[in-house]
Design a protein around this motif. Structure first.
Motif, PDB file in Angstrom:
ATOM      1  N   VAL A  81      33.078  89.451 -17.768  1.00  0.00           N
ATOM      2  CA  VAL A  81      33.489  90.018 -19.122  1.00  0.00           C
ATOM      3  C   VAL A  81      33.862  91.327 -18.919  1.00  0.00           C
ATOM      4  CG1 VAL A  81      32.936  90.510 -21.484  1.00  0.00           C
ATOM      5  CG2 VAL A  81      32.279  88.225 -20.399  1.00  0.00           C
TER       6      VAL A  81
ATOM      7  N   THR B  72      37.710  92.822 -19.763  1.00  0.00           N
ATOM      8  CA  THR B  72      38.054  93.643 -20.679  1.00  0.00           C
ATOM      9  C   THR B  72      38.877  94.840 -20.069  1.00  0.00           C
ATOM     10  OG1 THR B  72      35.873  94.901 -20.540  1.00  0.00           O
ATOM     11  CG2 THR B  72      36.111  92.950 -22.061  1.00  0.00           C
ATOM     12  N   SER B  73      38.635  95.081 -18.747  1.00  0.00           N
ATOM     13  CA  SER B  73      39.389  96.142 -17.983  1.00  0.00           C
ATOM     14  C   SER B  73      40.674  95.667 -17.697  1.00  0.00           C
ATOM     15  CB  SER B  73      38.601  96.783 -16.791  1.00  0.00           C
ATOM     16  OG  SER B  73      37.422  97.255 -17.257  1.00  0.00           O
TER      17      SER B  73
ATOM     18  N   ARG C 234      43.542  88.890 -26.204  1.00  0.00           N
ATOM     19  CA  ARG C 234      42.458  89.952 -26.813  1.00  0.00           C
ATOM     20  C   ARG C 234      41.277  90.439 -25.875  1.00  0.00           C
ATOM     21  NH1 ARG C 234      39.042  87.379 -29.563  1.00  0.00           N
ATOM     22  NH2 ARG C 234      38.469  89.042 -31.363  1.00  0.00           N
ATOM     23  N   ARG C 235      41.570  90.430 -24.748  1.00  0.00           N
ATOM     24  CA  ARG C 235      40.605  91.014 -23.678  1.00  0.00           C
ATOM     25  C   ARG C 235      40.240  92.097 -23.892  1.00  0.00           C
ATOM     26  NH1 ARG C 235      45.873  90.985 -21.710  1.00  0.00           N
ATOM     27  NH2 ARG C 235      46.671  92.605 -20.776  1.00  0.00           N
ATOM     28  N   GLN C 236      40.920  93.270 -24.450  1.00  0.00           N
ATOM     29  CA  GLN C 236      40.777  94.628 -24.516  1.00  0.00           C
ATOM     30  C   GLN C 236      39.635  94.982 -25.671  1.00  0.00           C
ATOM     31  OE1 GLN C 236      44.419  96.581 -24.020  1.00  0.00           O
ATOM     32  NE2 GLN C 236      43.982  96.905 -21.820  1.00  0.00           N
ATOM     33  N   GLU C 237      39.666  93.821 -26.697  1.00  0.00           N
ATOM     34  CA  GLU C 237      39.014  93.918 -27.738  1.00  0.00           C
ATOM     35  C   GLU C 237      38.004  93.125 -27.994  1.00  0.00           C
ATOM     36  OE1 GLU C 237      41.692  91.906 -31.347  1.00  0.00           O
ATOM     37  OE2 GLU C 237      42.826  93.408 -29.934  1.00  0.00           O
ATOM     38  N   LEU C 238      37.659  92.330 -26.829  1.00  0.00           N
ATOM     39  CA  LEU C 238      36.398  91.469 -27.005  1.00  0.00           C
ATOM     40  C   LEU C 238      35.051  92.095 -27.357  1.00  0.00           C
ATOM     41  CD1 LEU C 238      37.213  89.134 -23.993  1.00  0.00           C
ATOM     42  CD2 LEU C 238      37.448  88.427 -26.251  1.00  0.00           C
ATOM     43  N   GLN C 239      34.285  91.598 -28.368  1.00  0.00           N
ATOM     44  CA  GLN C 239      33.044  91.831 -28.748  1.00  0.00           C
ATOM     45  C   GLN C 239      32.200  90.534 -28.683  1.00  0.00           C
ATOM     46  OE1 GLN C 239      33.208  93.859 -32.356  1.00  0.00           O
ATOM     47  NE2 GLN C 239      34.024  95.626 -31.569  1.00  0.00           N
TER      48      GLN C 239
END
Length: 198
Positions: free
Chosen positions: A13, A17-18, A63-68
């Motif tokens: 993960v 996100t990177s 949405r990889r860069q904004e995943l929470q």
């Protein structure tokens, strides 16, 4: 990063996100088959189930860069699959009969990675239902409890409370409408949930 490496979900993960495409591939290969089996429990048409899982992964990448992801990756993916499946059923009236199966299979899924999450979800849902029922007007609540908890027929409730069957029917209908709006769920799911969680 090789897709078949032993990296943990957490590290994947973080890499995703990177913007690491290899991390996405590893997640895809690790969970595609499991998610397809999960969705196929409800969406019996394999092509539709595959579309749902594909939509999930497309969304994951976009949405990889904004995943929470607050809990585990597996929980996030299974919850996402559940929500996309619900939307799919609601959009396709021919699938309306699958609503009960959706509630049974997707909230009581016994897979290794979702057992605890399902139990928590069930307890939270039961508490929400109890809270909403507790807020019903007294007469409406009495009728609803006799119908859903004690499983009395409309005629039996009418005789016990000295009211008409039509009044009973209207009270139950209004109760279900209040619960549906309070839970934010489709009518079919509310009908099932008030029978099995209440």
């Amino acid at each position: 990063m090789a897709p078949d490496n032993p990296h943990t979900d957490e590290s994947l993960v973080a890499a995703l996100t990177s913007g690491d495409p290899d991390a996405f591939t590893a997640i895809y290969e690790r969970y595609w088959d499991k998610l397809l089996v999960y969705v196929m429990r409800v969406i019996r048409r394999q092509s539709d189930a595959e579309d749902i899982v594909q939509e999930l992964f497309v969304s994951l990448w976009k949405r990889r860069q904004e995943l929470q992801i607050e809990r585990s990756l597996s929980t996030y993916l299974y919850n996402s699959a559940r929500y996309i499946s619900i939307r799919h059923i609601e959009k396709n009236s021919t699938y309306a009969g699958y609503l009960d199966r959706l509630a049974i299979q997707m909230t009581a899924y016994s897979g290794e990675s979702l057992g605890v999450e399902s139990a928590i979800f069930g307890r939270e849902l039961e508490a929400r239902i109890d809270g909403l029922i507790g807020q019903l007007p007294e007469k409406m609540k009495e009728v609803f409890i006799l119908s859903r908890k004690h499983h009395l027929s409309y005629r039996e409730i009418a005789d016990r409370l000295s009211i008409s069957e039509e009044t009973v029917r209207k009270q139950v209908y209004k109760s279900l409408k209040i619960l549906r709006e309070g839970l934010g769920l489709p009518a079919g799911l509310v009908l099932w949930l008030t029978t099995h969680f209440f």
